[in-house]
Design a protein around this motif. Sequence first.
Motif, PDB file in Angstrom:
ATOM      1  N   LYS A  82      53.398 -47.494  56.503  1.00  0.00           N
ATOM      2  CA  LYS A  82      52.715 -46.390  57.179  1.00  0.00           C
ATOM      3  C   LYS A  82      52.127 -46.819  58.514  1.00  0.00           C
ATOM      4  CE  LYS A  82      51.513 -43.652  53.095  1.00  0.00           C
ATOM      5  NZ  LYS A  82      50.404 -43.042  52.305  1.00  0.00           N
ATOM      6  N   THR A  83      51.718 -48.078  58.606  1.00  0.00           N
ATOM      7  CA  THR A  83      51.101 -48.558  59.838  1.00  0.00           C
ATOM      8  C   THR A  83      51.702 -49.902  60.245  1.00  0.00           C
ATOM      9  OG1 THR A  83      49.315 -49.683  58.636  1.00  0.00           O
ATOM     10  CG2 THR A  83      48.918 -47.404  59.331  1.00  0.00           C
ATOM     11  N   ILE A  84      51.534 -50.232  61.513  1.00  0.00           N
ATOM     12  CA  ILE A  84      51.908 -51.545  62.034  1.00  0.00           C
ATOM     13  C   ILE A  84      50.609 -52.244  62.408  1.00  0.00           C
ATOM     14  CG2 ILE A  84      53.151 -52.809  63.829  1.00  0.00           C
ATOM     15  CD1 ILE A  84      54.982 -50.362  64.126  1.00  0.00           C
ATOM     16  N   GLY A  85      50.319 -53.347  61.737  1.00  0.00           N
ATOM     17  CA  GLY A  85      49.056 -54.041  61.924  1.00  0.00           C
ATOM     18  C   GLY A  85      49.073 -55.034  63.067  1.00  0.00           C
ATOM     19  N   VAL A  86      47.888 -55.515  63.395  1.00  0.00           N
ATOM     20  CA  VAL A  86      47.731 -56.418  64.527  1.00  0.00           C
ATOM     21  C   VAL A  86      48.449 -57.743  64.306  1.00  0.00           C
ATOM     22  CG1 VAL A  86      45.537 -57.346  63.648  1.00  0.00           C
ATOM     23  CG2 VAL A  86      46.030 -57.402  66.113  1.00  0.00           C
ATOM     24  N   ASP A  87      48.485 -58.223  63.069  1.00  0.00           N
ATOM     25  CA  ASP A  87      49.142 -59.509  62.806  1.00  0.00           C
ATOM     26  C   ASP A  87      50.631 -59.445  63.126  1.00  0.00           C
ATOM     27  OD1 ASP A  87      46.753 -60.621  61.997  1.00  0.00           O
ATOM     28  OD2 ASP A  87      47.109 -60.290  59.852  1.00  0.00           O
ATOM     29  N   ALA A  88      51.270 -58.322  62.774  1.00  0.00           N
ATOM     30  CA  ALA A  88      52.702 -58.175  63.051  1.00  0.00           C
ATOM     31  C   ALA A  88      52.959 -58.177  64.551  1.00  0.00           C
ATOM     32  CB  ALA A  88      53.229 -56.888  62.426  1.00  0.00           C
ATOM     33  N   VAL A  89      52.105 -57.527  65.324  1.00  0.00           N
ATOM     34  CA  VAL A  89      52.290 -57.459  66.773  1.00  0.00           C
ATOM     35  C   VAL A  89      52.004 -58.815  67.414  1.00  0.00           C
ATOM     36  CG1 VAL A  89      51.444 -56.403  68.895  1.00  0.00           C
ATOM     37  CG2 VAL A  89      51.847 -54.995  66.873  1.00  0.00           C
ATOM     38  N   ARG A  90      50.998 -59.523  66.916  1.00  0.00           N
ATOM     39  CA  ARG A  90      50.719 -60.862  67.453  1.00  0.00           C
ATOM     40  C   ARG A  90      51.875 -61.813  67.189  1.00  0.00           C
ATOM     41  NH1 ARG A  90      44.432 -61.154  65.401  1.00  0.00           N
ATOM     42  NH2 ARG A  90      43.496 -60.117  67.239  1.00  0.00           N
ATOM     43  N   GLU A  91      52.503 -61.669  66.033  1.00  0.00           N
ATOM     44  CA  GLU A  91      53.667 -62.503  65.726  1.00  0.00           C
ATOM     45  C   GLU A  91      54.809 -62.195  66.683  1.00  0.00           C
ATOM     46  OE1 GLU A  91      56.523 -65.010  64.186  1.00  0.00           O
ATOM     47  OE2 GLU A  91      54.338 -65.042  64.008  1.00  0.00           O
ATOM     48  N   LEU A  92      54.977 -60.915  67.036  1.00  0.00           N
ATOM     49  CA  LEU A  92      56.006 -60.557  68.016  1.00  0.00           C
ATOM     50  C   LEU A  92      55.730 -61.234  69.352  1.00  0.00           C
ATOM     51  CD1 LEU A  92      56.501 -56.714  67.482  1.00  0.00           C
ATOM     52  CD2 LEU A  92      57.957 -58.573  66.693  1.00  0.00           C
ATOM     53  N   GLY A  93      54.471 -61.174  69.778  1.00  0.00           N
ATOM     54  CA  GLY A  93      54.110 -61.804  71.041  1.00  0.00           C
ATOM     55  C   GLY A  93      54.381 -63.291  71.029  1.00  0.00           C
ATOM     56  N   ALA A 121      47.917 -51.953  68.875  1.00  0.00           N
ATOM     57  CA  ALA A 121      48.285 -51.426  70.189  1.00  0.00           C
ATOM     58  C   ALA A 121      47.663 -52.262  71.306  1.00  0.00           C
ATOM     59  CB  ALA A 121      47.849 -49.967  70.299  1.00  0.00           C
ATOM     60  N   ASN A 122      46.428 -52.673  71.118  1.00  0.00           N
ATOM     61  CA  ASN A 122      45.770 -53.513  72.131  1.00  0.00           C
ATOM     62  C   ASN A 122      46.436 -54.882  72.227  1.00  0.00           C
ATOM     63  OD1 ASN A 122      43.770 -51.727  73.124  1.00  0.00           O
ATOM     64  ND2 ASN A 122      42.535 -52.056  71.300  1.00  0.00           N
ATOM     65  N   ALA A 123      46.883 -55.406  71.089  1.00  0.00           N
ATOM     66  CA  ALA A 123      47.589 -56.690  71.108  1.00  0.00           C
ATOM     67  C   ALA A 123      48.920 -56.561  71.833  1.00  0.00           C
ATOM     68  CB  ALA A 123      47.799 -57.182  69.675  1.00  0.00           C
ATOM     69  N   LEU A 124      49.603 -55.442  71.622  1.00  0.00           N
ATOM     70  CA  LEU A 124      50.881 -55.216  72.314  1.00  0.00           C
ATOM     71  C   LEU A 124      50.657 -55.060  73.812  1.00  0.00           C
ATOM     72  CD1 LEU A 124      53.943 -54.726  72.012  1.00  0.00           C
ATOM     73  CD2 LEU A 124      53.434 -52.286  71.921  1.00  0.00           C
ATOM     74  N   GLU A 130      51.851 -59.217  80.298  1.00  0.00           N
ATOM     75  CA  GLU A 130      52.340 -60.552  80.640  1.00  0.00           C
ATOM     76  C   GLU A 130      53.659 -60.810  79.913  1.00  0.00           C
ATOM     77  OE1 GLU A 130      49.267 -63.247  79.583  1.00  0.00           O
ATOM     78  OE2 GLU A 130      47.749 -62.289  80.849  1.00  0.00           O
ATOM     79  N   PRO A 131      54.740 -60.123  80.319  1.00  0.00           N
ATOM     80  CA  PRO A 131      56.026 -60.289  79.637  1.00  0.00           C
ATOM     81  C   PRO A 131      56.540 -61.720  79.761  1.00  0.00           C
ATOM     82  CG  PRO A 131      56.308 -59.100  81.696  1.00  0.00           C
ATOM     83  CD  PRO A 131      54.829 -59.205  81.462  1.00  0.00           C
ATOM     84  N   ALA A 132      57.171 -62.172  78.700  1.00  0.00           N
ATOM     85  CA  ALA A 132      57.645 -63.557  78.660  1.00  0.00           C
ATOM     86  C   ALA A 132      59.125 -63.631  79.008  1.00  0.00           C
ATOM     87  CB  ALA A 132      57.418 -64.142  77.267  1.00  0.00           C
ATOM     88  N   GLY A 133      59.429 -64.339  80.093  1.00  0.00           N
ATOM     89  CA  GLY A 133      60.819 -64.627  80.444  1.00  0.00           C
ATOM     90  C   GLY A 133      61.689 -63.388  80.476  1.00  0.00           C
ATOM     91  N   ASP A 134      62.908 -63.538  79.980  1.00  0.00           N
ATOM     92  CA  ASP A 134      63.887 -62.448  79.966  1.00  0.00           C
ATOM     93  C   ASP A 134      63.767 -61.670  78.662  1.00  0.00           C
ATOM     94  OD1 ASP A 134      65.899 -60.809  80.759  1.00  0.00           O
ATOM     95  OD2 ASP A 134      67.516 -62.201  80.248  1.00  0.00           O
ATOM     96  N   SER A 135      62.574 -61.129  78.407  1.00  0.00           N
ATOM     97  CA  SER A 135      62.352 -60.398  77.163  1.00  0.00           C
ATOM     98  C   SER A 135      62.438 -58.892  77.401  1.00  0.00           C
ATOM     99  CB  SER A 135      60.981 -60.747  76.572  1.00  0.00           C
ATOM    100  OG  SER A 135      59.949 -60.412  77.484  1.00  0.00           O
ATOM    101  N   LEU A 136      62.762 -58.181  76.341  1.00  0.00           N
ATOM    102  CA  LEU A 136      62.892 -56.724  76.410  1.00  0.00           C
ATOM    103  C   LEU A 136      62.229 -56.120  75.187  1.00  0.00           C
ATOM    104  CD1 LEU A 136      64.121 -54.166  77.729  1.00  0.00           C
ATOM    105  CD2 LEU A 136      66.196 -54.598  76.383  1.00  0.00           C
TER     106      LEU A 136
END
Length: 315
Positions: A82-93, A121-124, A130-136
Amino acid sequence: MYPWLIPDWQALSQSAVAGRLGHAWLLLGEAGLGKEQLAERLARLHLCHHPQQGEPCGHCHACQLADKGNHPDLCIIPGDSKTIGVDAVRELGSRLQRSAQLGHGKVVIIPDAERMTEAAANALLKTLEEPAGDSLLLLIASQISRLLPTIRSRCHKHVCHIPPEPVTLNWLAEQGHPATQAQVRICQGAPLRVLDYLAQQQDKARQDLLGGFVQLSQEPTRITALCSLLGQETQTRLHWLQLLLCDALKTQAGCGHQQLAMPDLAGLSHALAEGHSSERLLDAEQRLVSLKEACQPGQLSNPTIHLMNWLSQWL
């Protein structure tokens, strides 16, 4: 590719070929259009070693890994929670900060991005700044208003539109699932939503719910059972109720059956139109809009109370 998405793909592909893809896109449009297919195709194009005329080649090592669903530089957030938590977004980063294993950039796809909590959302936002390299980053959303304005402003946007009714009806017939005009309108014209509606055989559930609502004024003891029905697939069923109220108002305004969202239930619309004033129908519809917003997933711990309150006010 779904036929109604071909123009969308051509526009996105041209941006990629011209080097205007940037690092973040927000793919918008009604649920049930297949926007995920667009995102995955764009991800494959970005990761492909030998793209050809704006298309992934389909033969290189990157394309083969993507076909098997195990490309190390492609991450897709699961869409089953139902939701996407901050830990999942931090792992993406964190993943985006690492070097691409195959040397052709990294891609993250976030379906139903409006599921992000405020912290997520704030973590994203930090990743977008500050996008990293050739990321999309590819965000998919059906309700843009539920995304932070700062996130919306940092993404390129592409809006996918509902196809014309004949396109949807023809495609469903080709898939072996013929549909009616009413069924397409009930699902707001989104072909995959209609397909799901047909697969779940929801016509009877809709007729039972709306028939019970029309009878509620004469049989108020139905209120508990009706509230229980609304508690299942709440957003879908509140949408059916809203369409019925709008059809009743259209009927009072002199609209014909073909102008109704649910012409197959014109009898119910006519009964509401005859039994209630325009002011009452409009007030109920406006309160229903607020109720739908309040009952969004993750918003209320106990929506049943709010559903019962709305039904009680109608009585």
